[in-house]
Design a protein around this motif. Structure first.
Motif, short mmCIF file in Angstrom:
data_model
loop_
_atom_site.label_atom_id
_atom_site.label_comp_id
_atom_site.label_asym_id
_atom_site.label_seq_id
_atom_site.Cartn_x
_atom_site.Cartn_y
_atom_site.Cartn_z
N ALA A 78 21.07 35.05 25.36
CA ALA A 78 21.62 35.70 26.56
C ALA A 78 20.51 36.05 27.54
CB ALA A 78 22.38 36.96 26.16
N ALA A 79 19.38 36.54 27.03
CA ALA A 79 18.26 36.89 27.90
C ALA A 79 17.69 35.65 28.57
CB ALA A 79 17.19 37.61 27.09
N LEU A 80 17.62 34.54 27.84
CA LEU A 80 17.13 33.29 28.43
C LEU A 80 18.06 32.82 29.55
CD1 LEU A 80 15.19 30.83 28.34
CD2 LEU A 80 16.82 29.81 26.75
N ALA A 81 19.36 32.83 29.29
CA ALA A 81 20.33 32.42 30.30
C ALA A 81 20.25 33.33 31.53
CB ALA A 81 21.75 32.43 29.72
N CYS A 82 20.15 34.63 31.30
CA CYS A 82 20.07 35.58 32.40
C CYS A 82 18.81 35.36 33.23
CB CYS A 82 20.11 37.01 31.86
SG CYS A 82 20.16 38.27 33.14
N LEU A 83 17.69 35.16 32.58
CA LEU A 83 16.43 34.94 33.29
C LEU A 83 16.50 33.69 34.16
CD1 LEU A 83 13.47 35.88 33.63
CD2 LEU A 83 12.91 34.32 31.77
N GLY A 101 27.59 29.56 46.36
CA GLY A 101 28.98 29.48 45.94
C GLY A 101 29.35 30.57 44.97
N PHE A 102 30.64 30.71 44.75
CA PHE A 102 31.13 31.76 43.87
C PHE A 102 30.73 31.54 42.42
CE2 PHE A 102 34.42 28.57 44.07
CZ PHE A 102 34.89 28.48 42.77
N GLY A 103 30.44 30.31 42.03
CA GLY A 103 30.02 30.04 40.66
C GLY A 103 28.71 30.72 40.32
N LEU A 104 27.80 30.75 41.28
CA LEU A 104 26.51 31.41 41.05
C LEU A 104 26.69 32.91 40.91
CD1 LEU A 104 23.46 31.28 40.77
CD2 LEU A 104 23.29 31.35 43.26
N TRP A 105 27.54 33.49 41.75
CA TRP A 105 27.79 34.93 41.65
C TRP A 105 28.42 35.29 40.31
CZ3 TRP A 105 25.61 38.12 44.98
CH2 TRP A 105 25.23 37.63 46.22
N ILE A 106 29.35 34.46 39.85
CA ILE A 106 29.97 34.70 38.55
C ILE A 106 28.95 34.54 37.43
CG2 ILE A 106 31.71 33.83 36.91
CD1 ILE A 106 33.42 33.10 39.37
N ALA A 107 28.09 33.54 37.53
CA ALA A 107 27.05 33.31 36.52
C ALA A 107 26.08 34.48 36.43
CB ALA A 107 26.30 32.01 36.81
N VAL A 108 25.69 35.02 37.59
CA VAL A 108 24.79 36.18 37.60
C VAL A 108 25.46 37.37 36.92
CG1 VAL A 108 23.67 37.88 39.10
CG2 VAL A 108 23.46 35.45 39.61
N ALA A 109 26.69 37.65 37.30
CA ALA A 109 27.42 38.79 36.71
C ALA A 109 27.63 38.59 35.22
CB ALA A 109 28.75 38.98 37.43
N ALA A 110 28.04 37.40 34.82
CA ALA A 110 28.31 37.14 33.40
C ALA A 110 27.04 37.22 32.57
CB ALA A 110 28.96 35.77 33.22
N SER A 111 25.93 36.71 33.08
CA SER A 111 24.69 36.74 32.31
C SER A 111 24.16 38.16 32.16
CB SER A 111 23.64 35.82 32.93
OG SER A 111 23.25 36.29 34.20
N ILE A 112 24.23 38.95 33.23
CA ILE A 112 23.79 40.35 33.14
C ILE A 112 24.70 41.13 32.20
CG2 ILE A 112 23.55 42.49 34.45
CD1 ILE A 112 22.56 40.74 36.79
N LEU A 114 26.41 39.89 29.72
CA LEU A 114 26.16 39.41 28.37
C LEU A 114 24.93 40.10 27.77
CD1 LEU A 114 26.86 37.53 26.03
CD2 LEU A 114 25.56 35.73 27.20
N VAL A 115 23.87 40.21 28.54
CA VAL A 115 22.68 40.93 28.04
C VAL A 115 23.02 42.39 27.78
CG1 VAL A 115 20.37 41.72 28.67
CG2 VAL A 115 21.02 39.36 29.10
#
Length: 143
Positions: A78-83, A101-112, A114-115
């Protein structure tokens, strides 16, 4: 797998990692009607980080908290993905053209998230030091 009887720690990790994995296929950046998703370059490594968190949340007894070594591997992935995702976000933010795009915003929120879930939803006695010890002791037993 019975989601209703699954331990809450595993549920949170599973949901956050699944949302993150799906967000890798959504538009991250758009310029001149060209959309780019997160499955490029280091984004593939972030995707595998999400998948690893999913796999390790499903291992073992679903009704109990994750074992220390599975928890530690989930945290590290999770930390690797978030970084990777936060660095990609900052790089695209500095580019200054096109739009994110909205995918990046969702990825940022999901990775944070998840950590956050892997750090807060753990056994009472689990620490990062105990997690590393569990990984290295397990590796020494198999050698």
């Amino acid at each position: 797998m019975d989601f209703t009887t699954m331990h809450s720690q595993r549920k949170f990790i599973l949901i956050a990692a699944a949302v993150g994995a799906i967000s890798m296929f959504l538009p991250w950046f758009s310029i001149f009607s060209i959309h780019v998703n997160g499955m490029h370059n280091e984004g593939i490594l972030a995707f595998f980080g999400f998948v690893a968190a999913i796999v390790f949340s499903l291992m073992g007894d679903q009704k109990t908290e994750m074992e220390t070594r599975f928890w530690m591997i989930s945290f590290l992935s999770a930390a690797l993905a978030c970084l990777i995702i936060v660095i990609s976000f900052l790089r695209m933010l500095g580019a200054g053209f096109g739009y994110m795009g909205f995918g990046l915003w969702i990825a940022v929120a999901a990775s944070i998230f998840l950590v956050y879930c892997t750090l807060t939803k753990k056994r009472a006695g689990d620490t990062l030091q105990k997690g590393f010890d569990a990984l290295f002791k397990q590796g020494n037993k198999q050698a």
